[in-house]
Design a protein around this motif. Structure first.
Motif, short mmCIF file in Angstrom:
data_model
loop_
_atom_site.label_atom_id
_atom_site.label_comp_id
_atom_site.label_asym_id
_atom_site.label_seq_id
_atom_site.Cartn_x
_atom_site.Cartn_y
_atom_site.Cartn_z
N ARG A 7 0.84 -1.22 0.00
CA ARG A 7 0.00 0.00 0.00
C ARG A 7 0.87 1.26 0.00
NH1 ARG A 7 -4.62 -0.67 -0.82
NH2 ARG A 7 -5.09 1.53 -0.93
N LEU A 10 2.29 1.79 -3.34
CA LEU A 10 1.26 2.23 -4.27
C LEU A 10 1.02 3.74 -4.13
CD1 LEU A 10 -0.92 1.46 -6.35
CD2 LEU A 10 -2.47 1.09 -4.44
N TYR A 11 0.88 4.19 -2.87
CA TYR A 11 0.64 5.61 -2.65
C TYR A 11 1.84 6.45 -3.10
CZ TYR A 11 -3.93 5.33 -0.54
OH TYR A 11 -5.27 5.16 -0.36
N ALA A 13 3.94 5.69 -5.48
CA ALA A 13 3.94 5.71 -6.95
C ALA A 13 2.89 6.69 -7.47
CB ALA A 13 3.67 4.31 -7.50
N ALA A 14 1.70 6.67 -6.85
CA ALA A 14 0.63 7.56 -7.30
C ALA A 14 1.02 9.02 -7.08
CB ALA A 14 -0.65 7.23 -6.54
N LEU A 15 1.62 9.29 -5.93
CA LEU A 15 2.06 10.66 -5.65
C LEU A 15 3.15 11.08 -6.63
CD1 LEU A 15 2.20 11.18 -1.79
CD2 LEU A 15 0.81 12.37 -3.51
N LEU A 17 3.56 10.04 -9.65
CA LEU A 17 2.93 10.30 -10.95
C LEU A 17 2.30 11.68 -10.99
CD1 LEU A 17 1.16 6.92 -11.84
CD2 LEU A 17 2.96 8.09 -13.12
N ALA A 18 1.58 12.02 -9.91
CA ALA A 18 0.94 13.34 -9.86
C ALA A 18 2.00 14.43 -9.86
CB ALA A 18 0.05 13.44 -8.63
N GLN A 20 5.18 14.47 -11.02
CA GLN A 20 5.89 14.70 -12.27
C GLN A 20 5.00 15.44 -13.27
OE1 GLN A 20 5.39 13.08 -15.49
NE2 GLN A 20 3.53 12.09 -14.74
N ALA A 21 3.69 15.23 -13.19
CA ALA A 21 2.81 15.89 -14.14
C ALA A 21 2.57 17.35 -13.77
CB ALA A 21 1.47 15.15 -14.23
N VAL A 22 2.47 17.61 -12.46
CA VAL A 22 1.97 18.92 -12.02
C VAL A 22 3.08 19.88 -11.59
CG1 VAL A 22 0.51 20.06 -10.32
CG2 VAL A 22 -0.26 17.97 -11.42
N PRO A 24 6.09 20.68 -12.75
CA PRO A 24 6.62 21.62 -13.75
C PRO A 24 5.66 22.78 -14.02
CG PRO A 24 6.98 19.37 -14.46
CD PRO A 24 6.13 19.29 -13.23
N LEU A 25 4.35 22.48 -14.01
CA LEU A 25 3.37 23.53 -14.28
C LEU A 25 3.27 24.49 -13.08
CD1 LEU A 25 0.64 21.41 -16.09
CD2 LEU A 25 2.49 22.76 -17.07
N GLN A 261 -13.47 15.94 -18.75
CA GLN A 261 -12.62 14.88 -18.23
C GLN A 261 -13.36 13.55 -18.09
OE1 GLN A 261 -11.26 12.79 -15.23
NE2 GLN A 261 -11.76 14.64 -14.10
N VAL A 265 -12.28 9.24 -21.08
CA VAL A 265 -11.86 7.85 -21.20
C VAL A 265 -12.80 7.11 -22.15
CG1 VAL A 265 -11.49 5.70 -19.97
CG2 VAL A 265 -10.70 7.82 -19.00
#
Lengths: 275, 295
Positions: A7, A10-11, A13-15, A17-18, A20-22, A24-25, A261, A265
């Motif tokens: 667990r 998992l958290y 990894a999820a953090l 992911l968020a 690296q995406a956010v 830079p912005l 959004q 999908v």
């Protein structure tokens, strides 16, 4: 014990992911709010010490940013209108009328989906020169609309297919003509699809660089991506100003994205995006 | 629905505007590009001269063409491969249940939804060798002694690949995620009863189920990366694009708009097109053959 470890991973990894995406912005946002001396400070700070809107004010006052902005709004808006009108008619035809070559047309459309702008933009430019529409928004809107049409048709076709034909037949039995059946039954039911397709089209036209770069020469007709690149190409880059411009281009694109959004999908499964 | 008299006519009539637009601005230009590729033509002046296969013969002997072809292949292969591996991994993480999953799924898509110009200026700023935060963090962590000149000749291709992967991986994530959600749970339950470990479940259940979507994703992404113009062009600061990242689309553009050789540029575009068609056909063949073996 092992479960807890999984667990945690998992958290993490999820953090990650968020982040690296956010991040830079967020860094762009932070820089856009910094006064010049903070922009170039070492070490750089994530939170501006004295946040200011100075960069945004200079952007609007001293550059042609607003002109580019309105050009982008107009071009993207007209592209959406044209694509939706032509695309909805076409998709309806592909799902409701039997005519020879229908399957072939659908396949042909799927094929053009793979074409990249660089392969068509050179001949389109020469064509536009011949027609005397080079350096006009008309040329841009026509190019974007045709470029968006294949995937818009494909997406709308999927939405129209999901609407039971019996509903229309019932309307015919009740004496409604085709036009009224489409207007009052098909279009309202296809609304989520129409909205999703509009947003995809808008995003493509809003984000595009290459068509504007090639088809538009006058500064007062440029759209945002090209206008901002020219801002950036100045000898000494004014990073605060550039980041402020980046923020103002990003906000409409992300706002559109957040609005649809949920449909994304679903649309994706039928091939709703390209780039 | 009953096929009524006139339905066929109406059907053709309604699809006609779409076909006219696609025909005039996609198919006709492609045809015109083929025609142009046999001409020696200035990009702005009307004068043109038939040269037959002249442009193609010139291209075959053109060192810059082979160089740009190689750059394109490296760029497309590296970015597609990385997007695939990272995209599938990210999709698996986002498929697992955890709190805040919906929000994070949306956030992860951001890089794909922002305009390319923004992705480029943000990363040029983050990777700036003097004021950039990336070099600053690397220096502080003691990982490097000197700031890395990410936009210099040595690292330009590497940084371009990294930024492209950042920007386009979300496409893979969503495509795979959409498919993951349709895999029947019973398959996993059966495997769990049989005592299959996590890796075995991924290898023998998830991966085979993803085959079809991965096939399409690899096809589309490699085509789009091979023909990518804006990210590459803007990363090289437009007209100043150095040799380091002069891929085939950039080279075709430069021939047309910097050297004004429209025929030569069109021939490059046609070559790109033919190579993609050929690669797509071979790819489909391989897939079908393997499909038969599997079945």
């Amino acid at each position: 014990m092992r479960r807890a470890l999984i667990r945690t991973l998992l958290y993490a990894a999820a953090l990650g992911l968020a982040a690296q995406a956010v991040l830079p912005l967020l860094w762009m946002l932070s820089t856009s709010l910094k006064p010049a001396r903070e922009v170039f400070a070492t070490p750089p700070a994530f939170v501006p010490a004295a946040p200011t809107l100075e960069n945004f004010v200079r952007l609007v006052r001293d550059t042609a940013f607003l002109t580019y902005f309105w050009n982008s709004v107009a071009v993207a808006g007209l592209t959406v209108l044209l694509t939706m009108a032509v695309g909805a008619l076409g998709a309806y035809s592909l799902t409701r009328f039997a005519f020879p070559g229908r399957e072939l047309v659908a396949k042909l459309i799927l094929c053009t989906y793979m074409f990249a702008p660089i392969m068509i933009v050179i001949p389109v430019y020469i064509l536009a020169r011949r027609l005397g529409i080079v350096n006009t928004h008309t040329a841009l809107v026509l190019s974007y609309a045709s470029f968006c049409l294949p995937f818009s048709l494909w997406l709308l076709r999927a939405f129209f297919l999901s609407i039971p034909i019996e509903l229309e037949e019932a309307a015919h039995v009740d004496g409604a003509g085709r036009g009224r059946a489409v207007l009052y039954i098909v279009l309202p039911l296809a609304l989520p699809g129409l909205i999703a397709t509009s947003i995809f089209t808008f995003t493509l036209a809003w984000n595009d660089y290459i068509f504007t770069r090639i088809l538009i020469a006058s500064d007062e007709l440029k759209t945002l991506p090209v206008g901002v690149q020219d801002l950036f190409a100045a000898a000494v880059v004014d990073w605060g100003l550039v980041m402020a411009a980046g923020m103002l281009i990003t906000i409409p694109a992300l706002a559109c994205f957040m609005a649809v959004q949920r449909h994304l999908v679903a649309g994706w499964g039928t091939g709703g995006l390209k780039g | 629905m009953r096929v009524r008299a006139g339905a066929a006519v109406l059907g053709v009539l309604w699809i006609l505007p779409a076909l006219v637009l696609i025909g005039a601005l996609i198919l006709y230009p492609v045809g015109y590009a083929i025609w142009l590729s046999f001409l020696d033509k200035h990009s702005f002046f009307p004068a043109e001269r038939w040269v037959g296969l002249g442009n193609y013969l010139k291209i075959a002997r053109d060192v810059e063409f082979w160089d740009s072809l190689w750059k394109s292949a490296v760029y497309a292969a590296a970015t597609t491969g990385l997007q695939l591996v990272l995209g599938v991994a990210a999709a698996l993480v986002l498929h697992a249940p955890f709190r805040g999953r919906t929000a994070i799924r949306a956030l992860v898509l951001f890089p794909y939804m922002i305009p390319t110009i923004v992705a480029v200026i943000v990363w040029r700023w983050l990777l700036n060798e003097t004021y950039g935060v990336v070099d600053h963090l690397l220096l502080r962590a003691g990982l490097v002694r000197e700031p890395i000149v990410w936009l210099g000749v040595d690292h330009m291709m590497t940084s371009l690949i990294a930024v492209s992967v950042w920007q386009f991986t979300p496409f893979v994530v969503v495509s795979v995620l959409a498919r993951l959600q349709t895999i029947p749970l019973e398959l996993y339950e059966a495997a769990r009863v049989d005592g299959a470990a996590a890796w075995a479940r991924f290898r023998h259940i998830t991966l085979p189920q993803l085959r079809a979507v991965l096939f399409v994703v690899v096809l589309l992404r490699s085509i789009w990366m091979f023909t990518k113009f804006d990210t590459v062009w803007l990363w090289g600061e437009g007209a100043g694009a150095g040799r380091e990242i002069r891929t085939l689309p950039i080279y075709a553009y430069m021939r047309t708009f910097t050297y004004y050789q429209a025929g030569f540029g069109a021939a490059l575009a046609v070559i790109m097109f033919v190579m993609l068609m050929a690669a797509t056909l071979v790819y489909f063949r391989l897939y079908w053959r393997e499909e038969e073996v599997v079945a």
